[in-house]
Write an enzyme that holds these catalytic residues in place. Sequence first.
Site, PDB file in Angstrom:
ATOM      1  CG  HIS A  11      82.155   5.738 -27.530  1.00 20.66           C
ATOM      2  ND1 HIS A  11      81.181   7.013 -28.007  1.00 20.66           N
ATOM      3  CD2 HIS A  11      83.057   5.832 -28.799  1.00 20.66           C
ATOM      4  CE1 HIS A  11      82.261   7.208 -29.843  1.00 20.66           C
ATOM      5  NE2 HIS A  11      83.040   6.842 -29.518  1.00 20.66           N
ATOM      6  CG  HIS A 123      82.658   7.179 -39.776  1.00 21.70           C
ATOM      7  ND1 HIS A 123      81.456   7.079 -38.367  1.00 21.70           N
ATOM      8  CD2 HIS A 123      83.093   6.479 -38.678  1.00 21.70           C
ATOM      9  CE1 HIS A 123      81.829   7.101 -37.567  1.00 21.70           C
ATOM     10  NE2 HIS A 123      82.545   6.743 -37.000  1.00 21.70           N
ATOM     11  CG  ASP A 142      86.795   7.681 -36.231  1.00 25.27           C
ATOM     12  OD1 ASP A 142      88.274   7.932 -36.703  1.00 25.27           O
ATOM     13  OD2 ASP A 142      86.117   7.001 -36.205  1.00 25.27           O
ATOM     14  CG  ASN A 303      85.225  21.416 -35.002  1.00 26.79           C
ATOM     15  OD1 ASN A 303      85.166  22.674 -35.657  1.00 26.79           O
ATOM     16  ND2 ASN A 303      86.667  21.266 -34.239  1.00 26.79           N
ATOM     17  CG  ASP A 327      81.739   5.196 -32.928  1.00 29.35           C
ATOM     18  OD1 ASP A 327      82.238   6.068 -33.705  1.00 29.35           O
ATOM     19  OD2 ASP A 327      82.227   4.754 -32.115  1.00 29.35           O
ATOM     20  NE  ARG A 412      75.545  19.424 -33.380  1.00 30.23           N
ATOM     21  CZ  ARG A 412      76.553  19.560 -32.491  1.00 30.23           C
ATOM     22  NH1 ARG A 412      76.775  19.209 -31.670  1.00 30.23           N
ATOM     23  NH2 ARG A 412      78.383  19.239 -33.512  1.00 30.23           N
TER      24      ARG A 412
END
Length: 588
Positions: A11, A123, A142, A303, A327, A412
């Site tokens: 995704h 990551h 994740d 978060n 991701d 963002r």
Amino acid sequence: MIILGISALYHDSACAVMADGQVVSAAQEERFSRRRFDPAMPVRAVRACLRDAGLSIADVDHVAYYERPERKLARQLWMGLPELPETSPSALFRLDADRPFRQIEELLGFTGPVTAVGHHEAHAASAFYQSGFATSALFTADAVGEWTTTSYGRGGPEGVELREEVAFPHSLGLFYSAVTSYLGFAVNSDEYKVMGLAPYGSPRYADRLARLVRDEDGDGGGRFRLDLDYFDFSGRGPMYTERLAELLEEPAREPESEISRFHTDVASSLQEVLENVLLRKLRHLHRETGESRLGYAGGVALNCVANRRIREEGPFEEIFVQPAAGDSGGAIGAAAMVHHELTGEFAPRRLTDAKLGPPGATRGAPGWLRRAGVPYTDFTGDERALLERTADLLADGAVIGWYQGRMEFGPRALGARSILADPRDPGMRDRINALVKKREAFRPFAPAVVEERCAEFFELDGPSPFMLDTATVRQGAELPAITHVDGSARVQTVSSAQDRRFHGLLTAFAQRTGFPILLNTSFNMRGEPIVAQPADALVCFVRSDLDVLVLGDHMVLREDIPGHWAARLEELLPYRKPPISRDVYSFL
């Protein structure tokens, strides 16, 4: 050396072009396909980013892929058996470890070397190589990547090393997503809504939810386990079992139904449990590495409420959270990791600006506006006049679509593809929620503030350029449109060096109001990706209730748009269903 990083086929696919260890262009596929969370091989994004970098696919020396497909396939097969023979042909098509490499050749036209790195290594590398740290502890969390859900490690001149991990199905991301689904929100999409809902409640169910995430090591180590009696990660139904409803003594909320005090209290409890677990695990990582700095990535790192507690109560003196922590950012991490391995070169660089995407070609805007018979004002060559006029409109209550320069990479909007408004207006939040964003009224909006005056209005030490942290709004700063119910705000600081034009607009607004602050939310409508091209911005402007569109140096007013355009666009641009289920995590 030119390395192309790829994140795809799960995704939120994306690409990153890296030249001699420096990210020169990065973008998500959804921005170009207009299909939210698009998992496809990022053909459009690759084309746009290479063009932006002045390159072609023939110039690429190496492709870095963000996970190891054979390890992912092993987990998929384990999850699917014994029902796998009954799986649909489309699902079986995805169970193919060679598919990424085949599509890189067939769809991208690249026939050179391809290196796959571990998902959580990508990551971790995305955080470490952009942090500017010479050495640091590394933490990733994740839903799942191959088998890993949480990892602990260290980065340094020798590279990225992950020393410990937690394996599927024990996952903080899946724990949060399962309760998100129980609360009636879409998984792998709406977890941030639950974070925004949490301050409206109290954590009276925290003790119950805490029973579902137990530390495996009695000495406070890194491992933990979920109580799987309460979860179902098979992908054949909701991610929670009836045991969760029994534990909380209420049935699951129906999507789009009324939100009660029970739901806000469950959200608050979930958020507290997540934060407490994260703090315990980071204290363990600190003890193990002895490092004073932390690089942090993975979907859980988005978060921002938890990030605040980590900064305030955690053991690390300095923290870098990768702005595209999900991701999509794995494309940057994979490219950086492979560059280091191939060249041996290591030069710490701090990422200070997430506007890494291609710029929109706004120079053609006057031509198609003229052909459409739409009046506009051209401020080319007079930036001061553009900023003064925009600040006047904002101070008078206008809601403005602001489209400028390079596109942000990550979730963002940071002043390049933004909707801007006056944060002092107590009715502005409801207006934008109801008429522009078409979203839930409880969700907060974020402020953008000039970096040098941030401390006057927010209890925040140091810059926060990526909107990944929250801070308390200081008493006396009457900013109801961006102040959440708990008195906090998700702050973005803007420096003149980082974004001269956006900083200039904030400064011009301050000259009129005393507040160098604007409400800043992403330029898109509910269920759609953030706008990428100038045409996307115009379409969103027409379909929404925005008052003004500033497209580069050109300004268009709502009153000058033909009235029939909105209805016609709704016919031509039907809502596109995201390629993920709303209540089942997309494992296959």
